[in-house]
Write an enzyme that holds these catalytic residues in place. Structure first.
Site, PDB file in Angstrom:
ATOM      1  N   HIS A   1       5.758  29.623 -10.675  1.00  0.00           N
ATOM      2  CA  HIS A   1       6.127  28.674 -11.736  1.00  0.00           C
ATOM      3  C   HIS A   1       7.324  27.847 -11.275  1.00  0.00           C
ATOM      4  O   HIS A   1       8.466  28.305 -11.411  1.00  0.00           O
ATOM      5  CB  HIS A   1       6.477  29.426 -13.021  1.00  0.00           C
ATOM      6  CG  HIS A   1       5.277  29.966 -13.723  1.00  0.00           C
ATOM      7  ND1 HIS A   1       4.538  29.217 -14.605  1.00  0.00           N
ATOM      8  CD2 HIS A   1       4.666  31.166 -13.649  1.00  0.00           C
ATOM      9  CE1 HIS A   1       3.526  29.930 -15.058  1.00  0.00           C
ATOM     10  NE2 HIS A   1       3.575  31.115 -14.487  1.00  0.00           N
TER      11      HIS A   1
ATOM     12  N   GLU B   1       8.653  25.396 -12.670  1.00  0.00           N
ATOM     13  CA  GLU B   1       9.488  25.054 -13.832  1.00  0.00           C
ATOM     14  C   GLU B   1      10.386  26.214 -14.251  1.00  0.00           C
ATOM     15  O   GLU B   1      11.257  26.052 -15.100  1.00  0.00           O
ATOM     16  CB  GLU B   1       8.591  24.601 -14.997  1.00  0.00           C
ATOM     17  CG  GLU B   1       7.865  25.701 -15.755  1.00  0.00           C
ATOM     18  CD  GLU B   1       6.592  26.231 -15.083  1.00  0.00           C
ATOM     19  OE1 GLU B   1       6.387  25.951 -13.882  1.00  0.00           O
ATOM     20  OE2 GLU B   1       5.827  26.942 -15.750  1.00  0.00           O
TER      21      GLU B   1
ATOM     22  N   CYS C   1      -0.022  28.125 -11.521  1.00  0.00           N
ATOM     23  CA  CYS C   1      -0.404  29.491 -11.914  1.00  0.00           C
ATOM     24  C   CYS C   1      -1.896  29.556 -12.221  1.00  0.00           C
ATOM     25  O   CYS C   1      -2.720  29.301 -11.342  1.00  0.00           O
ATOM     26  CB  CYS C   1       0.463  29.966 -13.076  1.00  0.00           C
ATOM     27  SG  CYS C   1       0.366  31.743 -13.354  1.00  0.00           S
TER      28      CYS C   1
END
Lengths: 196, 251
Positions: free
Chosen positions: A175, A177, A77
């Site tokens: 993202h 994650e 990001c």
């Protein structure tokens, strides 16, 4: 494998640590230059505003360390955006690893872009096992235009670079994650495949 | 293409889910983490956890729960309920929350929105607005919709965007609990007035209501609680049907 997550006071980094845990990897959240230098993999997260994030990197000397790292580095990001040249957000000079400027979305669509968008034109070991048009979670108002270092695209009013690769440096705008199992697969790919 | 988001909302009290849920596969129906995992596996796009406990111990318990959720959930989640300071936000984000939802405190102290946005970025600031119509005008309400104010919904929404909100979660108190559909007219006006995403809340009863709020209400996301918890609507079915009806959806 020693994994360092660069800690410079930026947003939600715990999620990356937990995602790595779910994949069976331990990591260390650190701002220590020697620890980062000696890690096998480095993750450069980033959530928040570009100029204040860059100021935090400068105050700890991480701005000179990161471009000189030799092991695989993954910017996520804002981390990826800070690896580029100038960022329009706060007119911030980035680390200049990817020679491209980061600009603001000029579109009739909602800004920031928030939510799950598709990624395509996938061309890297980072995306091994990931199908074209897979959905990833994104939150951003600024984007990287298409560029020689692009390894994936997404569309938001226009086609833009959603992932970058140059030498040992990788960057993703989304993202991983927070992008379900496919996102975790991309993190695992970075740890396992991206060792050139 | 960016997809419309489906967001289950879980009410939390002292670290446990409050409203009854109808999931036979749950070993512990009161465990928010277990329920959240099921929703994530069912392709919910995000989750919202709303803390409604009011004890002194609240903040600590909530932070522990947030960390437990972040440990196990691989999709984004928002935490709300009683957040009234930058320190509250810092603790929740540090524990692993992606976003916080600020409601009454933002009305009492609008500066809080810009303080949080400046320190942590707009992307983590969801301003929740509860409103209902009084004599045909949408008025903001506080304390879970119990306390009316004289503030106009649309003016307040514009102001929170200016102050740095990243998203607005709009709950119509007139529609909440009715299962008769979302407040699409007001939602569409919010979407037209603002450039930040709008999350529709209050009124979900069937699949058509979700389709309508995306098409007529121009909502970017739709939030619901009991229809999901009681399996009146199953998220995979909902998403399949929305997609079949031409809505951009992640499946």
């Amino acid at each position: 494998m020693k994994i360092a997550i660069i800690d410079y006071g930026a947003g939600n980094v715990k999620s990356i640590e937990f995602a790595l845990n779910r994949l069976g990897f331990e990591s260390q959240l650190t701002s220590d230059v020697e620890t980062i230098k000696s890690a096998d993999r480095v993750i450069f997260p980033g959530v928040g505003e570009a100029s204040s994030a860059m100021a935090m990197l400068k105050s700890t000397g991480l701005d000179t360390l990161i471009p000189n790292l030799k092991q695989p580095v993954l910017g996520i990001c804002l981390g990826m955006q800070l690896m580029c040249d100038n960022c329009e957000e706060g007119d911030t000079q980035g680390l200049g690893i990817f020679e491209v400027d980061v600009v603001k979305f000029k579109t009739n669509l909602k800004v920031p872009q928030v939510g799950w968008n598709t990624i395509y034109k996938l061309q890297s070991d980072l995306f091994q096992g990931i199908l074209e048009q897979s959905h990833m979670y994104l939150v951003h108002s600024y984007y990287v235009p298409l560029h020689d270092n692009s390894i994936a695209s997404s569309d938001y009013g226009l086609e833009y670079s959603v992932a970058l690769h140059k030498n040992n440096f990788y960057g993703v705008q989304f993202h991983p994650e927070k992008s379900g199992k496919l996102g975790e697969q991309i993190l695992e790919n970075f740890l396992v495949n991206c060792n050139k | 293409m960016l997809t419309k988001r489906i967001i289950p909302c879980l009410d939390i009290k002292n670290g446990r889910t409050v409203k009854g849920v109808n999931f036979v596969e749950l070993r512990d129906a009161g465990d928010p983490v277990e329920l959240a995992k099921i929703y994530a596996d069912e392709y919910a796009d995000e989750l919202v956890f709303l803390d409604i406990s009011a004890t002194e111990e609240r903040r600590k318990t909530l932070a522990q729960l947030v960390e437990e959720i972040a440990r196990h959930i691989n999709i984004p989640f928002t935490v709300g309920g009683g957040i009234s300071s930058v320190e509250d936000v810092a603790l929740l984000l540090k524990s692993g929350a992606d976003k916080v939802s600020i409601n009454s405190a933002a009305v009492k102290n609008p500066q809080l929105i810009s303080d949080v946005a400046k320190r942590f970025g707009s992307q983590c600031v969801v301003v929740a607005i509860d409103a209902k119509q009084i004599d045909g005008n949408w008025k903001v309400h506080l304390v879970g919709g119990k306390q009316p104010t004289d503030i106009d919904l649309f003016e307040w929404a514009k102001k929170v965007q200016e102050l740095g909100a990243g998203e607005i979660l709009f709950t119509s108190m007139d529609h909440d609990g009715t299962k008769a559909g979302f407040a699409n007219e007001a939602l569409a006006k919010l979407s037209d007035d603002l450039h930040i995403p709008i999350i529709a809340s209050g009124g979900a009863g069937n699949v058509k209501h979700f389709e309508d709020t995306f098409k007529l209400g121009k909502a970017d996301a739709a939030l619901a609680a009991s229809v999901f918890h009681f399996k009146e609507i199953e998220i995979p079915d909902l998403k399949k049907e929305l997609k079949a009806n031409g809505i951009s959806i992640r499946i």
